[in-house]
Design an enzyme around this catalytic site. Structure first.
Site, PDB file in Angstrom:
ATOM      1  N   TYR A 229       0.736   5.212  -2.677  1.00 27.04           N
ATOM      2  CA  TYR A 229       1.820   4.628  -3.474  1.00 27.04           C
ATOM      3  C   TYR A 229       2.618   5.766  -4.102  1.00 27.04           C
ATOM      4  CZ  TYR A 229       3.867   1.520  -7.108  1.00 27.04           C
ATOM      5  OH  TYR A 229       4.704   0.820  -7.936  1.00 27.04           O
ATOM      6  N   LYS A 258       3.403   3.098   0.419  1.00 23.57           N
ATOM      7  CA  LYS A 258       4.463   2.338  -0.235  1.00 23.57           C
ATOM      8  C   LYS A 258       5.385   3.331  -0.922  1.00 23.57           C
ATOM      9  CE  LYS A 258       5.303  -0.624  -4.261  1.00 23.57           C
ATOM     10  NZ  LYS A 258       4.679  -1.306  -5.420  1.00 23.57           N
ATOM     11  N   ILE A 303       6.292  -4.268  -0.602  1.00 20.20           N
ATOM     12  CA  ILE A 303       5.542  -4.785  -1.744  1.00 20.20           C
ATOM     13  C   ILE A 303       6.602  -5.120  -2.776  1.00 20.20           C
ATOM     14  CG2 ILE A 303       3.801  -4.271  -3.488  1.00 20.20           C
ATOM     15  CD1 ILE A 303       2.426  -2.450  -1.495  1.00 20.20           C
TER      16      ILE A 303
END
Length: 322
Positions: A229, A258, A303
């Site tokens: 992330y 992400k 996301i």
């Protein structure tokens, strides 16, 4: 039962070594075990009243039955434990193919800031009914930074329980230190999460080599799919495209990243750097406005915080393109 076996494996077998299936089949299939040993006990008691020749015949029969039942037990153990092993730790192409619209579910609270557990369950069902492809517990939208460890564990327990395998559940287990990240990741595994989302360490500045070492240590310690992330505006640390490629090449359970940098060129470089890999690797947009452009250039989804409010619309964006 599944949570029990996750805990058993993670504690009794931390290195994920193969276990003698027969060892587990007896103790953890109690009806079978009690039945087998009950049969032995009754036969032995009956043999007391028999003549020596009949007792010998019974003993031979018991030995044969014991051998046959042990073989059956071993085969049953192989089937049962191998099924659990594949389900929990084997990163198949399907398991590693992270895609779609994953919702970083909000953490509903009462005015006193205690968790509203019933509303959390309601939201899980609302989002799944709307077609969401995955749920991400205590991410940025779930205010992980404001939750205690105990609260994070309880939120994840509720989400995993209420989801009941209908969609994958991701747990945000990134912390400032590698040690904390590993501990929370292992707990997520025990509770039943399907994958981890691990943000870069925050507050303390880290070099690319240090970030690489951090993720490799976590990947080695926790045998679960990991989605890195990247959100430098919040953490102060950015994952360079070359580092993402290097981690994807080095750790088979690092299956995606992400990107919430807001820099589309950075996300494009993630896609370009990992496209030549000989396995699935997913680049997901963490900025809702960039999900469609990411899909156009080879991304696998997003996301999406907005999915908490407009789940069907966000799912439609992905499914119309895909």
């Amino acid at each position: 039962m599944e949570v029990f076996f996750r805990r058993f494996f993670s504690r009794a077998n931390p290195e994920r070594k193969w276990i003698n299936p027969g060892f587990l089949a007896g103790p953890y299939l109690p009806l079978y075990g009690f039945g087998l040993w009950g049969m032995y006990a009754v036969s032995a008691l009956s043999a007391v009243a028999m003549t020596p020749s009949k007792a010998l015949d019974v003993a031979i029969i018991l030995v044969i039955m014991a051998v046959v039942m042990t073989i059956i037990e071993y085969i049953a153990g192989i089937i049962f434990i191998r099924g659990m092993h594949v389900k929990l730790w084997d990163y198949t192409k399907e398991k590693g193919n992270i895609k779609g619209i994953i919702c970083p579910i909000l953490t509903p609270m009462y005015e006193d800031e205690s968790i509203n557990e019933q509303e959390l369950r309601n939201q899980v069902n609302r989002l799944i009914d709307a077609g969401i492809h995955g749920l991400f517990a205590f991410g940025t939208n779930g205010e992980s930074y404001a939750l205690s460890t105990a609260e994070k564990e309880r939120v994840l327990e509720i989400v995993v329980e209420e989801t009941n395998h209908r969609v994958p559940v991701y747990a945000g287990s990134g912390c400032i230190t590698t040690k904390e990240t590993i501990a929370l990741s292992k707990k997520a595994f025990e509770i039943g999460a399907d994958a981890l989302s691990i943000v870069t360490p925050f507050y303390a500045a880290a070099s690319q080599e240090e970030l690489y070492a951090h993720y490799m240590d976590v990947a080695s310690a926790v045998d679960m799919p990991i989605v890195m992330y990247n959100i430098p505006p919040r953490t102060g640390n950015a994952l360079a495209p070359a580092t993402v490629r290097r981690l994807a090449q080095s750790a088979p359970n690092i299956v995606g990243v992400k990107d919430s940098s807001g820099n589309f060129d950075n996300m494009k470089q993630y896609i370009e750097q990992t496209a030549p890999l000989d396995r699935e690797f997913s680049v997901l947009s963490g900025n809702d406005s960039l999900i469609l452009p990411a899909l156009v250039f080879g991304g696998k989804g997003g996301i999406a915080g907005c999915a908490n409010v407009f789940p069907r619309a966000m799912v439609k964006i992905y499914e119309t393109w895909a």
